[in-house]
Motif scaffolding. Sequence first.
Motif, PDB file in Angstrom:
ATOM      1  N   ARG A 593       0.836  -1.196   0.000  1.00  0.00           N
ATOM      2  CA  ARG A 593       0.000   0.000   0.000  1.00  0.00           C
ATOM      3  C   ARG A 593       0.875   1.251   0.000  1.00  0.00           C
ATOM      4  O   ARG A 593       0.622   2.205  -0.732  1.00  0.00           O
ATOM      5  N   VAL A 603      -3.860   5.547   7.494  1.00  0.00           N
ATOM      6  CA  VAL A 603      -4.372   4.226   7.849  1.00  0.00           C
ATOM      7  C   VAL A 603      -4.570   4.220   9.363  1.00  0.00           C
ATOM      8  O   VAL A 603      -3.754   4.752  10.105  1.00  0.00           O
ATOM      9  N   PRO A 608      -2.316  -1.840  11.870  1.00  0.00           N
ATOM     10  CA  PRO A 608      -3.458  -1.638  10.967  1.00  0.00           C
ATOM     11  C   PRO A 608      -4.305  -2.901  10.768  1.00  0.00           C
ATOM     12  O   PRO A 608      -3.807  -4.013  10.828  1.00  0.00           O
TER      13      PRO A 608
END
Length: 1014
Positions: A593, A603, A608
């Motif tokens: 990402r 995020v 996460p």
Amino acid sequence: MSLLDHTPTATPADAERLARDVFGLVGRASDLPSERDRNFRIDAEDGSTWVLKVSNSLEKRAVLEVQAEAAALAAAAGVPVQRSRPALTGEPIVEVDGHLIRLLEHLPGVLTADAPPSAALRRDLGRVLGLLATALEGYDHPEAHRDFHWDVARADVVVRDLRGVVTDPVRIALVDEVLARFDAVVSPALPGLRRAVVHGDANDHNVLVDAGDRTRPDERFVHVCGLLDFGDLVHSVVVAEAAVAAAYVVMQSGDPVGAVCDLVAGFHSENPLTEAELDVLWTLVLARLSLSGVHAAAQSAQRPDDPYLVVSEGPAWRALESLLAINLRHALYRLRDACGFDPHPSAAAVREHLASTPAAPLLGRPWAEVPLFALDLSVGSDLFAAQDVGAGPERFDVLIRRDVDGDPDAVAVGGYAEARLLYTTPEFATAEDPAAERRTVHLGTDLWTYAGTALHAPRAGRVVHVHDNDAPLDYGPMVVLEHATDDGVPFWSLYGHLAVETLSHLREGDAVAVGDVIGWIGSPPRNGDWAPHVHCQVILDLLDLGVDYPGVAVPSQASTFLGLSPDPALLLGLPGSVAAPARRDVRDTLADRRRLLAPNLSVSYADPLRITRGIGAYLFDDLGRSYLDSVNNVAHVGHAHPHVVRAGQRQMAVLNTNTRYLHEEVLRYAERLTATLPDPLSVCFFVNSGSEANDLALRLIRASTGAQDIVCIEHGYHGHTQALIDVSPYKHAGPGGRGAPPWVHVAAMPDPFRGAYRGYDPSVGTAYADDVARCVRAADGRGLAGMIVESMIGCGGQVVLPDGYLAAAAGHVRAAGGLVIADEVQVGFGRVGPAFWGFATQGLVPDVVTIGKPAGDGHPLAAVVTTPEIASAFANGMEYFNTFGGNPVSAAIGNAVLDVIEDERLPENAERLGRRILAGAIELSVEHQLIGDARGLGLYLGIELVRDRATLEPADTEAAYVIERMRQLGVLVSTDGPFHNVLKIKPPLVWTDPDVDRLLTTLERVLREPTLAR
Ligand SMILES: Cc1ncc(COP(=O)(O)O)c(C=O)c1O
């Protein structure tokens, strides 16, 4: 005579004198506890703090010297130990009246015995002890070689010596069990273990942890800042250092082995433990607890009237009792896993054996002749809609054959290491606490085919279990075979969900030749009530669990259990075409990402979440861990609402175009949407996002007024296009922003809690509206297009506007010829209750309404609704076209969302549950000073955290801590507000009373944590 008889008798007054005369330190002395010495805390006049240690008269100088040397080595390696202050003569150790005296630095911090236990603290303790072990490698001193009664490597000798003082037969049995294990496990291994000088007493009264301060709760009680008392120093096995500390952390959590794994992983990261050391570690923990038990019993025997001694014995015995109930090998496998070893030492040998020897086909035909297909039953499998997760066997069988056109001959294969949401019965929960893990990770491979299919032993073996596990979703009739590699390493294979006939077909002890029929696939409900299939699992150690060996594990222990159950593809000789895809590490997803998506996309959470499914008010990560969703107002009628999903799927299968053709669906949607709005708001523009809606709204009011200037509200947010950043102080006045352009006039945020005027009284509303009047005047001469305002201010901190504010502000704007845009992107569609729209709670009818997030329950559907007059002013000859806006799929979804809002009476639900949350938060605020304010309408709520209710100092780090902890406890909340100190609660409107209870109890649980105490 024992050491205790030589305890010095010095008083605090003596200590003060000694400190002054011997060390030149003037200060006040107070007693500190010690078993065999006298220790005093000295608070010196210069503000420093010290510990004066007056040793027992039997203490030898050389012993204290070796302690000082070891401590110096430790300090040099970064282990936080007490430094010593030399006497006026320059010596570190001075003899006075037959007692050796030292002055050591007093370290700040709290005893770990008094600190809240946590995995992070256990890991840090392990790390520090690993550092220490490395520091002491190669160090030696003759005085350290002693027969010491606390040395765990000699625990067998000491415990046998003292066993006679234990009177309780239950405790005697515990001691004997530990001795037997010591003899079997530790004694033979001792000669092969690393030896060195060890501190040997990292008990919870010898380890200090940094208490930090309340503004950094995440940093509190997690860093070890002191290792005290080298008095038990001894030349022993290195692993003793970890084992002694482990004996004190073991009872800190409901998962004793997990707690020790935390510590051991920390130790291993600094000082790698060997497999031989791990083999003995758990038994050494038991040995240490027995030492504590027998020493305490001996003391009680000497002083039978001391009730304190009797009470203090209890915990060691209780710990021993519960730890002895844990399977030693299971503990070992987890410890090995925590240190990065293959959990089972013979895993590689079994894998090699299976890979190098051919298997007979389980279903009787070579795999090449079986129409196999790989089946995905993972959390994210699209075979299941939300309502199908708990589907019964018949429906399940239909669902799993979707991709083979329902072909009943096709054999579905899959499931190894797959996390699934299918295990819905209480047996798969580990505790009643909803925050506790459920078992989700599948340890075997399933083959889904006709009931009655004969199963053939893939390998030769012996039947060890034929049993009927008849609980719902259990194995039903099952068989376990024992096998061995050519070198005699045993392993087992398990077959579950079989037909009842299997139970009489085999007997325990039967030999089974390769290819023999071992049973038949069963049918529901007798097979555990599953669609017909066989669950096949390899097991490297039955862990004495027999027929109850689990087929599904909790995520936190999945890697150990998968290590004990290698992929059955090897056992069965399955082709690679149906191999289970490997789970990607979350860190890899994060790295991709970061590489592929914009770096300023944020995020959530330090750790996460990889959310893979949503059902109603819940989100699930790819390991099947569930989270109550308190933040995603976009999933307005609940994640994956079946009615909405179906509406979208159906229309998608038929047609999706644009508004250049006539279509009934979009008109029906426009009709229904405008019916919820007051006159004259009756003309719709359909778009795809809140930003697009607001951008268009600005164009509408500018086209209508011919003016450019806009009034907006401090901390407001309206979207990400350039025009909207310009009218969003949250962005243009925040990090990276370039301030407001000349055509933007920012009015003060009408914040009834911390603004210039406080409270919700209409006079407060009027006072804030006066600032809008000021902005209107600022636009004088330039012409005013109007004002854009959120009906409740989201990024500003979930602010409820004071009474009458919007109506009064609109009055000023309209008087200057401007128009009013109400941004309902966050709060519209019944979130605030039956008023349905936020502006309606303010007595305002706006000129333009913008609608976004909730309209499509996650589908990108947004709208602008305005008056016919404004719409016609906009129609100035330039065509308005929007490729996706108003397409039939979006319109169908929009209609379905409105259906659900009406059918499930969601605005009423929002109002009632919102009141409950507010009342709960206010009740919590009585005890918890951190809660400065609780506010909101319906299910759009804010709980503002402050350090001081008088100054309103924002408690931002505390708020960040609260949301991290709540996430760990399975509840997703986020923060907002200019100071990031407002807990934002805006859940799907399908929340129920138990969801409210869970939110409040979780919040309370976190607020009570010592990390948040002053
Ligand atoms: C009040 C408000 N308006 C507009 C927007 C922009 O909506 P979108 O992100 O759909 O473009 C947001 C988004 O958070 C918002 O909170």
